[in-house]
Design a protein around this motif. Structure first.
Motif, PDB file in Angstrom:
ATOM      1  N   VAL A 270     -31.733  -7.389  46.081  1.00 54.21           N
ATOM      2  CA  VAL A 270     -32.222  -6.748  45.835  1.00 54.21           C
ATOM      3  C   VAL A 270     -33.562  -7.477  45.210  1.00 54.21           C
ATOM      4  O   VAL A 270     -33.165  -8.856  44.549  1.00 54.21           O
ATOM      5  N   ILE A 271     -34.664  -7.538  45.282  1.00 57.62           N
ATOM      6  CA  ILE A 271     -35.943  -8.695  45.102  1.00 57.62           C
ATOM      7  C   ILE A 271     -36.443  -7.784  43.643  1.00 57.62           C
ATOM      8  O   ILE A 271     -36.962  -7.071  44.164  1.00 57.62           O
ATOM      9  N   GLY A 272     -36.654  -8.392  42.380  1.00 56.38           N
ATOM     10  CA  GLY A 272     -38.211  -7.792  41.861  1.00 56.38           C
ATOM     11  C   GLY A 272     -37.199  -7.207  39.900  1.00 56.38           C
ATOM     12  O   GLY A 272     -36.135  -6.901  40.050  1.00 56.38           O
ATOM     13  N   ASP A 273     -37.578  -6.350  39.112  1.00 61.07           N
ATOM     14  CA  ASP A 273     -36.972  -6.087  38.541  1.00 61.07           C
ATOM     15  C   ASP A 273     -35.787  -5.256  38.712  1.00 61.07           C
ATOM     16  O   ASP A 273     -35.526  -5.171  37.277  1.00 61.07           O
ATOM     17  N   VAL A 274     -35.107  -4.654  39.501  1.00 60.61           N
ATOM     18  CA  VAL A 274     -34.936  -3.736  39.750  1.00 60.61           C
ATOM     19  C   VAL A 274     -33.127  -4.820  39.364  1.00 60.61           C
ATOM     20  O   VAL A 274     -32.490  -4.615  39.132  1.00 60.61           O
ATOM     21  N   ALA A 275     -33.243  -6.024  39.993  1.00 63.53           N
ATOM     22  CA  ALA A 275     -31.764  -6.926  40.342  1.00 63.53           C
ATOM     23  C   ALA A 275     -32.231  -7.225  38.972  1.00 63.53           C
ATOM     24  O   ALA A 275     -30.598  -7.579  38.537  1.00 63.53           O
ATOM     25  N   LEU A 276     -33.066  -7.324  37.942  1.00 63.48           N
ATOM     26  CA  LEU A 276     -32.197  -7.311  36.077  1.00 63.48           C
ATOM     27  C   LEU A 276     -32.130  -6.633  36.036  1.00 63.48           C
ATOM     28  O   LEU A 276     -32.016  -6.382  34.390  1.00 63.48           O
ATOM     29  N   SER A 277     -32.019  -5.369  35.960  1.00 62.33           N
ATOM     30  CA  SER A 277     -31.503  -4.269  35.705  1.00 62.33           C
ATOM     31  C   SER A 277     -29.857  -3.810  35.707  1.00 62.33           C
ATOM     32  O   SER A 277     -29.446  -4.204  36.322  1.00 62.33           O
ATOM     33  N   SER A 278     -29.473  -2.746  34.313  1.00 62.87           N
ATOM     34  CA  SER A 278     -28.419  -2.818  34.490  1.00 62.87           C
ATOM     35  C   SER A 278     -27.263  -4.045  34.532  1.00 62.87           C
ATOM     36  O   SER A 278     -26.347  -4.053  35.342  1.00 62.87           O
ATOM     37  N   ASN A 279     -27.294  -4.650  33.735  1.00 63.14           N
ATOM     38  CA  ASN A 279     -26.455  -5.769  33.856  1.00 63.14           C
ATOM     39  C   ASN A 279     -25.355  -5.918  32.728  1.00 63.14           C
ATOM     40  O   ASN A 279     -25.168  -7.095  32.226  1.00 63.14           O
ATOM     41  N   GLU A 280     -24.933  -5.310  31.862  1.00 63.88           N
ATOM     42  CA  GLU A 280     -24.094  -4.727  30.898  1.00 63.88           C
ATOM     43  C   GLU A 280     -22.761  -5.416  30.976  1.00 63.88           C
ATOM     44  O   GLU A 280     -22.389  -5.770  30.754  1.00 63.88           O
ATOM     45  N   GLN A 281     -22.309  -5.030  32.566  1.00 63.36           N
ATOM     46  CA  GLN A 281     -21.386  -5.359  32.978  1.00 63.36           C
ATOM     47  C   GLN A 281     -21.667  -7.196  33.738  1.00 63.36           C
ATOM     48  O   GLN A 281     -20.271  -7.794  33.911  1.00 63.36           O
ATOM     49  N   LEU A 282     -22.176  -7.741  33.644  1.00 61.11           N
ATOM     50  CA  LEU A 282     -22.410  -9.413  33.756  1.00 61.11           C
ATOM     51  C   LEU A 282     -21.945 -10.388  32.541  1.00 61.11           C
ATOM     52  O   LEU A 282     -22.032 -10.435  31.996  1.00 61.11           O
ATOM     53  N   GLN A 283     -21.535 -11.763  33.826  1.00 62.29           N
ATOM     54  CA  GLN A 283     -20.839 -12.419  32.888  1.00 62.29           C
ATOM     55  C   GLN A 283     -22.305 -13.240  33.233  1.00 62.29           C
ATOM     56  O   GLN A 283     -22.161 -13.923  33.992  1.00 62.29           O
ATOM     57  N   PHE A 284     -23.248 -14.643  32.122  1.00 58.68           N
ATOM     58  CA  PHE A 284     -24.102 -15.298  32.413  1.00 58.68           C
ATOM     59  C   PHE A 284     -23.233 -16.755  31.898  1.00 58.68           C
ATOM     60  O   PHE A 284     -22.809 -16.880  31.113  1.00 58.68           O
ATOM     61  N   THR A 285     -24.619 -17.600  33.068  1.00 64.69           N
ATOM     62  CA  THR A 285     -23.868 -18.702  33.452  1.00 64.69           C
ATOM     63  C   THR A 285     -25.915 -19.447  33.058  1.00 64.69           C
ATOM     64  O   THR A 285     -26.660 -18.692  33.560  1.00 64.69           O
ATOM     65  N   PRO A 286     -25.818 -20.242  32.145  1.00 68.34           N
ATOM     66  CA  PRO A 286     -26.938 -21.455  32.092  1.00 68.34           C
ATOM     67  C   PRO A 286     -27.436 -21.635  33.659  1.00 68.34           C
ATOM     68  O   PRO A 286     -26.932 -22.192  34.172  1.00 68.34           O
ATOM     69  N   MET A 287     -28.608 -21.292  34.221  1.00 66.75           N
ATOM     70  CA  MET A 287     -29.133 -22.309  35.160  1.00 66.75           C
ATOM     71  C   MET A 287     -29.490 -23.552  34.849  1.00 66.75           C
ATOM     72  O   MET A 287     -30.656 -23.603  33.771  1.00 66.75           O
ATOM     73  N   LEU A 288     -28.961 -24.556  35.436  1.00 66.41           N
ATOM     74  CA  LEU A 288     -29.079 -25.870  35.223  1.00 66.41           C
ATOM     75  C   LEU A 288     -30.465 -26.711  35.677  1.00 66.41           C
ATOM     76  O   LEU A 288     -30.534 -25.966  36.617  1.00 66.41           O
ATOM     77  N   LYS A 289     -31.336 -26.959  34.951  1.00 66.62           N
ATOM     78  CA  LYS A 289     -32.542 -27.894  35.663  1.00 66.62           C
ATOM     79  C   LYS A 289     -31.937 -29.641  36.371  1.00 66.62           C
ATOM     80  O   LYS A 289     -32.155 -29.868  35.128  1.00 66.62           O
ATOM     81  N   SER A 290     -32.352 -29.517  37.093  1.00 66.71           N
ATOM     82  CA  SER A 290     -32.518 -30.276  38.194  1.00 66.71           C
ATOM     83  C   SER A 290     -33.567 -31.482  37.842  1.00 66.71           C
ATOM     84  O   SER A 290     -34.007 -31.015  38.830  1.00 66.71           O
ATOM     85  N   PRO A 291     -33.017 -32.883  37.472  1.00 65.97           N
ATOM     86  CA  PRO A 291     -35.174 -33.475  37.851  1.00 65.97           C
ATOM     87  C   PRO A 291     -35.171 -34.007  38.740  1.00 65.97           C
ATOM     88  O   PRO A 291     -36.514 -34.199  39.080  1.00 65.97           O
ATOM     89  N   MET A 292     -34.185 -34.018  39.194  1.00 64.76           N
ATOM     90  CA  MET A 292     -33.897 -34.774  40.892  1.00 64.76           C
ATOM     91  C   MET A 292     -34.615 -32.907  41.405  1.00 64.76           C
ATOM     92  O   MET A 292     -35.494 -33.775  42.910  1.00 64.76           O
TER      93      MET A 292
END
Length: 482
Positions: A270-292
């Motif tokens: 799923v790409i776009g808005d629908v992918a980010l909806s209904s996230n109540e059961q999700l466990q989120f971890t930060p997306m790290l930004k690699s300087p490389m």
């Protein structure tokens, strides 16, 4: 894609899209269908990541498309419909690089050290001479600047004849100079940047959308790269960026391998808005930004546990970057196996050996190259993918997010049962050269029956363990048996 040079699985994907209603006009639902063949030895391979490359739109509209994806070597293949009239070229879908390139030119495509693929029918060559819309990209374009970003891009364009005034204003009309794009395993592609019309098809036949001036590499020769690549990273050259789907996010839910070769069900993407909806059961971890490698997807690993007992704490390099940008854990659907650095990998093997009482299948270990294989009793009423008494493996990520690996997402059957015995091997590998680039890679085999959400707006990645077959049915990607 952190590409592991393996023939573990031959995937057949068909991007079967459902057209969303007007309230979901910035989303696209696709289906990924796979077909499994044989599992080959990993010892002839190394972690060759196109994320470790030494060189390297507008608001989206809804449209439906069906694009087949399959894996030949180690990646997911999809067709690109390029040119006027369209020419169909099969390419890898690669989240670990930005550049989309195809075998291209009026001379035969030349791949050095590609003997295994000499007779591969997928290596069709795109002919710019047979496309009325094909043009060379120019020095003044953002794509030309990006492809030469490892250098001072002014240098090659100056050599091409651009004046300083036109370079400063990004208005030089000279053709963008040739490039060399290097991948982590040592693969290299050389060519020129081109622009042409990319066609997206609804239901494989009816034209739904055309993307004019799509930028891609017209590659005439490569080293160990026999098939083109569609880059799905976060840079300006990537295919999602040029389609306009990059700014919000996407999710996928990979079906269990027991659904391999099943034409009636597809894994949801799923790409776009629908992918980010209904996230109540999700466990989120930060997306790290690699300087490389800022265009790729990194997360931080804190610990790995076996069963309910042994836990291995991991070094800071698995969740932090050093001054050179090395470190972090790459999450990549293009890498089949999860790779861990030493001594974490050896400690995991030790903990598993202490927890499993089944006899080792050392002959299979020698034959396949996997480090931990067991002979497991098999009875006709057993589910072929059950793990019996094999302990689970839990990955603990930053922000208390975790994934429990079991039920066929860590050990894998090496073949059919023989003499009431089934041999299963651990599908993990040691991370070679872990001091350079990512410290580890979280691979797609370990992402089965997990909804993975890439929330690019909030810079986080979410996990939710679920039955991906049920998710496929919810999205209309499971057909009733006839």
């Amino acid at each position: 894609m952190a590409m592991v040079k393996l023939n573990i699985t031959s995937f057949l994907f068909f991007l079967s899209a459902t057209l969303l209603n007007r309230s979901q006009a910035t989303s696209l639902v696709l289906g990924l269908r796979h077909s499994r063949t044989t599992l080959l030895t990993p010892k002839h391979s190394t972690v060759s990541s196109s994320t470790i490359a030494s060189t390297k739109g507008s608001k989206s509209e809804s449209f439906a498309m069906m694009e087949p994806l399959r894996a030949v070597r180690d990646g997911y293949l999809m067709p690109l419909y390029l040119g006027t009239p369209p020419q169909v070229i099969q390419v890898y879908m690669d989240t670990g690089s930005d550049l989309t390139w195809v075998p291209c030119g009026n001379l035969p495509f030349d791949c050095l050290d590609c003997d295994d693929y000499r007779n591969n029918k997928l290596t069709a060559t795109f002919s710019p001479a047979h496309s009325s819309s094909s043009v060379r990209d120019l020095c003044g374009s953002s794509f030309c600047i990006d492809i030469h970003s490892s250098d001072n891009y002014i240098d090659p364009c100056t050599m091409a004849g651009c004046s300083l005034a036109t370079l400063v204003k990004s208005s030089c009309s000279r053709p963008c100079p040739s490039f060399a794009y290097t991948y982590g395993a040592g693969g290299v592609v050389t060519g020129v940047l081109a622009r042409d019309t990319l066609s997206i098809h609804e239901n494989s036949t009816n034209l739904a959308r055309e993307i004019p001036n799509f930028g891609f590499g017209c590659v005439g020769s490569t080293y160990r790269e026999p098939i083109g690549i569609a880059g799905f990273g976060r840079g300006v050259l990537s295919l999602p960026s040029q389609l306009g789907f990059l700014q919000k996010g996407f999710s996928h839910c990979f079906l269990s391998f027991k659904f391999a070769n099943n034409p009636n069900i597809s894994s949801p993407l799923v790409i776009g808005d629908v992918a980010l909806s209904s996230n109540e059961q999700l466990q989120f971890t930060p997306m790290l930004k690699s300087p490389m490698y800022p265009n790729y997807y990194y997360i931080g690993l804190e610990a790995v546990s076996v069963g309910n007992f042994s836990t291995t704490q991991v070094p800071l390099t698995m969740r932090e970057f050093d001054s050179h940008g090395n470190g972090g854990m790459l999450i990549d659907s293009g890498t089949t196996y999860t790779h861990l650095p030493e001594p974490i990998y050896s400690q995991l093997l030790s903990n598993l050996r202490s927890s499993i009482s089944y006899p080792r299948a050392e002959d299979i270990e020698t034959k396949t190259g996997f480090d931990l294989c067991y002979k497991i009793p098999y009875y006709s009423n057993n589910n072929f993918t059950d793990d019996h008494d094999l302990p689970s493996i839990t990955f603990h990520f930053l922000n208390n997010a975790s994934i429990v690996l079991s039920g066929g997402s860590h050990f894998y059957a090496m073949g059919a049962p023989r003499n009431s015995t089934l041999v299963k091997c651990l599908l993990f590998q040691s991370m070679e050269d872990g001091d350079y680039g990512p410290a580890g890679v979280f691979g797609s085999f370990q992402q089965q029956n997990v909804k993975v959400v890439y929330d690019l707006e909030k810079e986080r990645i979410g996990f939710q363990q679920m039955d991906c077959a049920s998710s496929a049915a919810f999205h209309g990607l499971r057909q009733a048996k006839s």
